[in-house]
Design an enzyme around this catalytic site. Structure first.
Site, short mmCIF file in Angstrom:
data_model
loop_
_atom_site.label_atom_id
_atom_site.label_comp_id
_atom_site.label_asym_id
_atom_site.label_seq_id
_atom_site.Cartn_x
_atom_site.Cartn_y
_atom_site.Cartn_z
N THR A 1 -6.23 -9.57 -7.42
CA THR A 1 -6.86 -8.24 -7.40
C THR A 1 -6.22 -7.45 -6.28
O THR A 1 -5.42 -7.98 -5.51
CB THR A 1 -8.38 -8.33 -7.13
OG1 THR A 1 -8.58 -8.67 -5.75
CG2 THR A 1 -9.06 -9.37 -8.00
N ASP A 2 -6.56 -6.17 -6.17
CA ASP A 2 -6.01 -5.36 -5.09
C ASP A 2 -6.42 -5.91 -3.72
O ASP A 2 -5.66 -5.90 -2.78
CB ASP A 2 -6.47 -3.91 -5.22
CG ASP A 2 -5.83 -3.25 -6.43
OD1 ASP A 2 -4.79 -3.76 -6.89
OD2 ASP A 2 -6.38 -2.24 -6.91
N CYS A 3 -7.67 -6.41 -3.63
CA CYS A 3 -8.14 -6.93 -2.35
C CYS A 3 -7.79 -8.41 -2.15
O CYS A 3 -7.76 -8.90 -1.03
CB CYS A 3 -9.63 -6.68 -2.19
SG CYS A 3 -10.60 -7.11 -3.64
N TYR A 4 -7.58 -9.12 -3.26
CA TYR A 4 -7.23 -10.54 -3.20
C TYR A 4 -5.97 -10.76 -4.05
O TYR A 4 -6.05 -11.20 -5.19
CB TYR A 4 -8.37 -11.41 -3.73
CG TYR A 4 -9.65 -11.31 -2.93
CD1 TYR A 4 -9.69 -11.80 -1.62
CD2 TYR A 4 -10.81 -10.78 -3.47
CE1 TYR A 4 -10.86 -11.74 -0.88
CE2 TYR A 4 -11.98 -10.71 -2.74
CZ TYR A 4 -12.01 -11.19 -1.44
OH TYR A 4 -13.16 -11.12 -0.71
#
Lengths: 139, 399
Positions: free
Chosen positions: B138-141
């Site tokens: 994901t964008d954060c992970y």
């Protein structure tokens, strides 16, 4: 008189030889076969108790080795790893000879090596895998 | 009414090194010799123990974040599948989990040589554990895959949480069929070849407080060689069963959910097990102190194997198909003797729960308390007991 429990492993080429007959006839030994695993064209294994005169016994062992057999003492083959054993009793009803048995009233498991016939039933019956067997290393 | 004693009084005595602590076995002679009132006046705490296979056990692990971060959707520890579905690097490893490569019972009976219980034992032994984790990114992970190694001391939290431990009584298992069967109660030989059972009887925690008058939410306990707490009632908690006049259930009844810090535990009391043809599991050491608050509690802790009964249950048909019924009732004194008599036949018996282990746990807990290292805790709330009208329900099956 001496008495020993032995594991004999012999190559496929010797499976058809009357080895036990020789031990009795030529060396005057008493042989009690505890377990035999003999198949055509495969390495054979005999677990047996042998008793007789020390001198004859030693000669018989030498003769067997000369024939190409590998011989080990049974006691060195089946190992109870007391550090792995959690002292449940699962093995005690699986062991057919009472070699693995519960002492009462403590309910502790004991391994009586002299009663073991290396049937291997305990190896997988022990949930903690505390029993080990060494059959493939030579003497 | 007789004697009354509070948790605070007991803890004061523990702190001053004056508490009288006996194990659930040791107390039997005292009660026999002096009777309940005198024993209650003398004894402050009775310690119990059990060391048996407990499948509903496992650990929550927070692995910490790699760089870049990952939101784990699939995790393997030494190849054994761990549960995901929580926050990014929180996983749960259950005791019976297996590697996806385990052949199961395709080669029957399967060996199940290494599973979740074994990983837990290796973790607590301080061994290096291999982690493989996957994600969709994901964008954060952003990270999608990681392979690394870690030891227990190197991760943030390792919380043992066992949803069902310490069963209060359990079936003695037999096999009336014509072939050997492989069960979580061990190998059962055909035609009543053996009877396997799994409690520590008079040493077992919930037999010494059968109506849960002292054991409740927040009770401090011995768990896996460290300190744990009773978190809740266990799953399938079933207090509404037939009981003897002493309150002891004649059938499987109460259970406990327990929690504790894995980092304080020991591989001596958390052991990976392999049950042939069944699967992998964990042998859990668990001990509970019973405060002798009054003579009634003293009387409960004086329970003996000969007075505790359990049903003999057929695991070839009756248990797996939920047909109910049993082949008769036997006592733990009979089971511990090495054989029981069923249908006029002698049937050899074997315990799966380690009675020497249970005894050692009770003695260890006694030592902790006597040395002032372990204080008793008053439950924050009681657990449901007889009268709570809880029954165990089967799963609905409908389309």
């Amino acid at each position: 008189m001496i008495k020993h429990k032995l594991v004999l492993r012999f190559p496929a080429s010797l499976v058809e030889q009357p080895l036990i007959y020789r031990l009795v006839k030529d060396y005057d030994l008493m042989v009690n076969i505890l377990r035999a695993d003999i198949n055509p064209r495969k390495e054979g294994r005999l677990v047996m108790e042998v008793s007789g005169r020390e001198e004859k016994y030693q000669q018989a062992l030498q003769w067997l080795r000369d024939q190409g057999l590998r011989i080990t003492n049974l006691q060195q083959q089946v190992i109870w790893r007391s550090d792995r054993c959690t002292q449940c009793g699962a093995c005690s009803v699986i062991c057919p000879t009472g070699a693995l048995a519960i002492s009462r009233p403590s309910m502790a498991i004991r391994f009586y090596e002299d009663k073991c016939v290396a049937c291997e039933h305990c190896i997988k019956a022990c949930p903690a895998r505390a029993m080990e067997i060494y059959l493939n290393n030579g003497e | 009414m007789g004697l009354e004693r509070t948790y605070e009084e007991i803890n004061e005595k523990i702190k001053s090194g004056k508490a009288v602590v006996l194990t659930a076995e040791e107390v039997l002679d005292l009660v026999e010799e002096k009777g309940i009132p005198a024993a209650a006046a003398e004894v402050d705490v009775v310690t119990t123990g059990t060391f048996g296979p407990m499948c509903s056990s496992g650990v929550f692990l927070n692995l910490g974040h790699p760089r870049p971060r990952i939101k784990i959707t699939e995790a393997y520890l030494n190849g054994v599948r761990a549960g995901t579905g929580l926050a990014a690097v929180d996983i749960y490893l259950g005791a019976t989990s297996l590697p996806p490569t385990d052949p199961g019972n395709r080669s029957y009976p399967g060996e199940f040589a290494y599973g979740g219980g074994h990983v837990i034992e290796d973790l607590v032994a301080g061994k290096e554990i291999r982690l493989e984790a996957h994600s969709y990114g994901t964008d954060c992970y952003p990270l999608k895959k990681i392979e690394t190694k870690f030891r227990l001391a190197e991760i943030n939290e390792a919380t043992m949480f066992n949803p069902r431990n310490s069963y209060q009584n359990y079936n003695a298992a037999v096999n009336i069929s014509e072939k050997t069967i492989y069960t979580y109660m061990g190998i059962l030989k055909p035609d009543l070849g053996n009877a396997n059972y799994s409690t520590s009887g008079q040493l077992s925690p919930l037999f010494n407080d059968p109506l849960l008058k002292t054991i409740g939410i927040g009770t401090r306990i011995f768990l896996g060689g460290g300190i744990g707490y009773v978190a809740w009632n266990g799953t399938q908690h079933n207090p509404e069963v037939e009981r003897n006049p002493g309150g002891v259930p004649n059938y499987p009844a109460g259970t406990l959910a327990v929690i504790g810090d894995l980092k304080g535990m020991s591989p001596r009391w958390l052991r990976g097990l392999s049950f042939l043809g069944y699967g992998a599991t964990l042998q859990v050491g668990l001990g509970i102190p019973i405060p002798i608050l009054n003579e009634e509690i003293m009387a409960y802790t004086a329970v003996r194997d000969r007075d505790i009964l359990t049903p003999v249950t057929d695991y070839s048909r009756s248990y797996p198909h939920r047909e109910g019924g049993n082949l008769g009732m036997v006592s733990y004194a009979e089971l511990n003797s090495g054989s029981i008599t069923l249908n006029g036949r002698r049937v050899p018996t074997a315990p799966l729960s380690s009675i020497p282990g249970a005894r050692e746990i009770a003695l260890t807990l006694k030592d902790w308390i006597m040395s002032g290292r372990f204080l008793l805790s008053r439950p924050a709330a009681p657990l449901p007991s007889a009268g709570a009208n809880i029954t165990v329900k089967p799963l609905p099956q409908r389309k």
